[in-house]
Write a protein that holds these residues in place. Structure first.
Motif, PDB file in Angstrom:
ATOM      1  N   LEU B 125       9.634   0.769   3.745  1.00 30.27           N
ATOM      2  CA  LEU B 125      10.662   0.527   2.744  1.00 30.27           C
ATOM      3  C   LEU B 125      11.877   1.395   3.045  1.00 30.27           C
ATOM      4  CD1 LEU B 125       8.761   0.558  -0.689  1.00 30.27           C
ATOM      5  CD2 LEU B 125       9.175  -1.373   0.842  1.00 30.27           C
ATOM      6  N   SER B 126      13.025   0.929   2.610  1.00 26.88           N
ATOM      7  CA  SER B 126      14.188   1.802   2.516  1.00 26.88           C
ATOM      8  C   SER B 126      14.533   1.942   1.045  1.00 26.88           C
ATOM      9  CB  SER B 126      15.379   1.213   3.280  1.00 26.88           C
ATOM     10  OG  SER B 126      15.805   0.003   2.686  1.00 26.88           O
ATOM     11  N   SER B 146       7.422   9.453  -8.315  1.00 29.85           N
ATOM     12  CA  SER B 146       6.821   8.189  -8.709  1.00 29.85           C
ATOM     13  C   SER B 146       6.903   7.165  -7.570  1.00 29.85           C
ATOM     14  CB  SER B 146       7.543   7.684  -9.955  1.00 29.85           C
ATOM     15  OG  SER B 146       7.098   6.406 -10.281  1.00 29.85           O
ATOM     16  N   MET B 147       8.025   7.163  -6.872  1.00 28.12           N
ATOM     17  CA  MET B 147       8.157   6.263  -5.719  1.00 28.12           C
ATOM     18  C   MET B 147       7.151   6.642  -4.637  1.00 28.12           C
ATOM     19  SD  MET B 147      12.260   5.678  -5.255  1.00 28.12           S
ATOM     20  CE  MET B 147      12.049   4.246  -4.194  1.00 28.12           C
ATOM     21  N   ALA B 148       7.003   7.935  -4.424  1.00 25.79           N
ATOM     22  CA  ALA B 148       6.072   8.392  -3.390  1.00 25.79           C
ATOM     23  C   ALA B 148       4.646   7.967  -3.740  1.00 25.79           C
ATOM     24  CB  ALA B 148       6.168   9.906  -3.242  1.00 25.79           C
ATOM     25  N   GLY B 155       0.399   1.630   0.438  1.00 23.24           N
ATOM     26  CA  GLY B 155       0.206   1.796   1.878  1.00 23.24           C
ATOM     27  C   GLY B 155       1.473   1.644   2.694  1.00 23.24           C
ATOM     28  N   VAL B 156       2.625   1.961   2.088  1.00 25.31           N
ATOM     29  CA  VAL B 156       3.893   1.881   2.821  1.00 25.31           C
ATOM     30  C   VAL B 156       4.555   3.253   2.845  1.00 25.31           C
ATOM     31  CG1 VAL B 156       4.328  -0.512   2.210  1.00 25.31           C
ATOM     32  CG2 VAL B 156       5.227   1.304   0.747  1.00 25.31           C
ATOM     33  N   ALA B 157       5.502   3.433   3.748  1.00 25.67           N
ATOM     34  CA  ALA B 157       6.300   4.660   3.791  1.00 25.67           C
ATOM     35  C   ALA B 157       7.749   4.315   3.480  1.00 25.67           C
ATOM     36  CB  ALA B 157       6.197   5.303   5.168  1.00 25.67           C
ATOM     37  N   VAL B 158       8.410   5.188   2.726  1.00 30.95           N
ATOM     38  CA  VAL B 158       9.857   5.059   2.549  1.00 30.95           C
ATOM     39  C   VAL B 158      10.490   5.672   3.796  1.00 30.95           C
ATOM     40  CG1 VAL B 158      11.864   5.674   1.157  1.00 30.95           C
ATOM     41  CG2 VAL B 158       9.673   5.163   0.046  1.00 30.95           C
TER      42      VAL B 158
END
Lengths: 370, 370
Positions: B125-126, B146-148, B155-158
């Motif tokens: 994600l961005s 909260s986003m983290a 299972g995604v990374a920003v």
């Protein structure tokens, strides 16, 4: 501008000043101490670093985000297919329309350029609009048309989009956030880790055009210079450069916070010193004049169509020649070099023979520049 | 809510009413006629369609954007590597923190879900933040945390981020735009073109939870029901469903504009009729009660953790059973079916034996719901 410690220094006092600068930097290691967001947190300078490194990064930490590059590099999990790059930027520039461009063109070029700095060819963009109730539909159309033209120029498609509307007084006409996916077309690892003492700093053209164009377009100043934003997509310029030499260490586009801030990021990231030559910095006369009248250092003013390249010393001349052969690089120049020490410090050799430390931007004299 | 033509109809008058609805739709073919943006342009309903199809699309038209799906599908130019999906959403929900979630969790789940509806597993994600001067740093931290947490759950990374700051009164605390890249893990072409008469409409759980939670959390109503947002990442639910059956035609998450709006998009896109069974629609008692008090049809209220699937008739039972086996699909149900005619129309068979046309949302009774 409070950005730099403007003290000419030399000899023993120069060394002491540099040591003091290192100590100041250590003490000021980005920490988010303010309880409320200030405009300086949007400057791209030290307050932005504090917000990002002191607040966002501890929460969102992961190997792709942690380098704080303008893009993330990845490959599909099975390691098939090419390396890809992802980047995003929110655009809140004021005014929306300005000499040389508008928020739509800026939003396309800005994300294209963040991706281009990875040596990547942009494939697809997404665009998310936040519109203020009461904003003229004709201006939405104008921005959309401008984005479409910029996307065509950059060879990308806006493949995904979203629109939200907020009440009057909860935005400022129109904000747009773009994200982009690009295919990495170089084998080079364009990162600060590749930088070596002796490398040269090359910029692709005149500095401070975009920031000064915005300042003047706001009409708050008693100043009527003819300055246009330099907004442009840089992927083709990057492609041209990388196809001529593989001695490019690292590429950055000096947007918010200007060349000074980018150079500080590289000096810190590579643990080297960077020495800039004031006399070699290309700045248009009318931009320099406006900066002088306003007491603003062009090193801290945003560019939107320029790149800074760190190149091996033997490749510097070729890099400049190749950049100058491209319409977007006609004023390219070598503007500095990398030294081993003092680590993490950017110095400017002034036209008058002095040397000063170039700090990261502090405060935000130019809010909402992009 | 002005969204639907609430007329019970049957027999000859029913047929006439349907023909009239088709004619109305033709006349109302999305065109942007207003000179200024209104809150309705953010509703997800007809005004949003007019803005997007009447204004943005004519400018930005390209094969990836034109289907107006919630995601764009692409592959690297050399056709090597897997199919990828790209999606973006801006989040302007008010309040930022609400029972069951907050803007950060919503921003991660929202984009994860748009990608999941393509049968895609989100990779990266961005996130781009627009912060208002004076906003508490503690709340920024809370949103980032909260986003983290949501990213870990999904299972995604920003992988890429950006932050801008605007002056006091030019935003509403914090807006965040996410974009996401995902790897498509199905061979199916999950698009309206795959829909056939006889197919069943399945929803994964109770409707209208998110929208009503937001309404109540605003505290503007004399209403204190215990309603929590259903915000959740749906990629694992989708994976579970698609691994059990390949008779899934199309998936959508009924967010802004609710199930009614999504069903209208599918009916138009597939040139079929969709008939919903009011008695089969799962709605929590307290949500239904709140909707009745406020005179709002739950069909038009946003969901943030539910999917609507169109499945082949023989697979409907399996689909419901598989969805119910997953924690996020416990209240899954068959709620309607696809018919050949009247093309482009959504009908509701009411609990009282009548039938009414379910129009796309008009106006915006629930601004800034996501």
């Amino acid at each position: 501008m409070e950005a730099s410690d403007e003290r000419p220094i030399g000899g023993a006092s120069r060394e002491r000043a540099v040591l003091e600068a290192i100590e100041r930097r250590r003490r000021r290691r980005p920490r988010m101490t303010e309880e409320r967001i200030t405009l300086a947190h949007g400057s791209g300078g030290r307050a932005t670093q504090a917000l990002i490194e002191g607040l966002f990064l501890p929460e969102l930490t992961n190997p792709l985000l942690d380098p704080l590059a303008d893009h993330a590099l990845f490959q599909a999990p099975e390691k098939v297919g090419p390396r890809l790059a992802l980047s995003t930027d929110a655009f809140v520039v004021k005014p929306l329309f300005f000499p040389g461009g508008d928020i739509g063109e800026l939003a396309v070029n800005g994300t294209v350029n963040d991706l281009a700095m990875a040596g990547a060819r942009p494939l697809y963009l997404s665009a998310a609009f936040i519109l203020e109730e009461g904003f003229p539909a004709a201006d939405v159309r104008r921005v959309a048309a401008s984005m479409a033209a910029a996307a065509r120029r950059a060879g990308v498609a806006v493949a995904a989009a979203d629109t939200k509307v907020v009440e009057r007084g909860k935005a400022d006409g129109l904000y747009v956030t773009t994200a982009g996916v690009a295919i990495v077309e170089t084998e080079l690892d364009l990162s600060p880790a590749a930088i070596r003492p002796g490398d040269r700093i090359v910029v692709s053209g005149t500095l401070a055009d975009h920031g000064m164009a915005i300042m003047i377009a706001r009409g708050e100043l008693e100043l009527e210079a003819e300055v246009e934003s330099d907004t442009a997509p840089l992927h083709d310029l990057v492609r041209t450069l990388l196809s001529a030499t593989d001695a490019v260490r690292c590429l950055r586009d000096p947007t918010r916070g200007g060349l000074a801030t980018i150079m500080n990021e590289l000096a810190l990231g590579a643990e080297v010193a960077i020495v800039l030559d004031e006399a070699a910095l290309p700045v248009k006369p009318q931009v320099l004049g406006a900066c002088e009248i306003l007491g603003i250092d062009p090193l801290y003013v945003a560019n939107e169509g320029k790149l800074a390249a760190v190149v091996a010393p033997e490749a510097a001349e070729v890099a400049v020649a190749v950049l100058r052969s491209h319409p977007l690089g006609r004023d390219a120049a070598v503007v500095g070099e990398v030294r081993a020490t003092p680590q993490g410090i950017v110095l400017l050799e002034t036209a008058f023979g002095g040397t000063r430390v170039v700090e990261t931007l502090v405060g935000d004299p130019l809010p909402r520049i992009c």
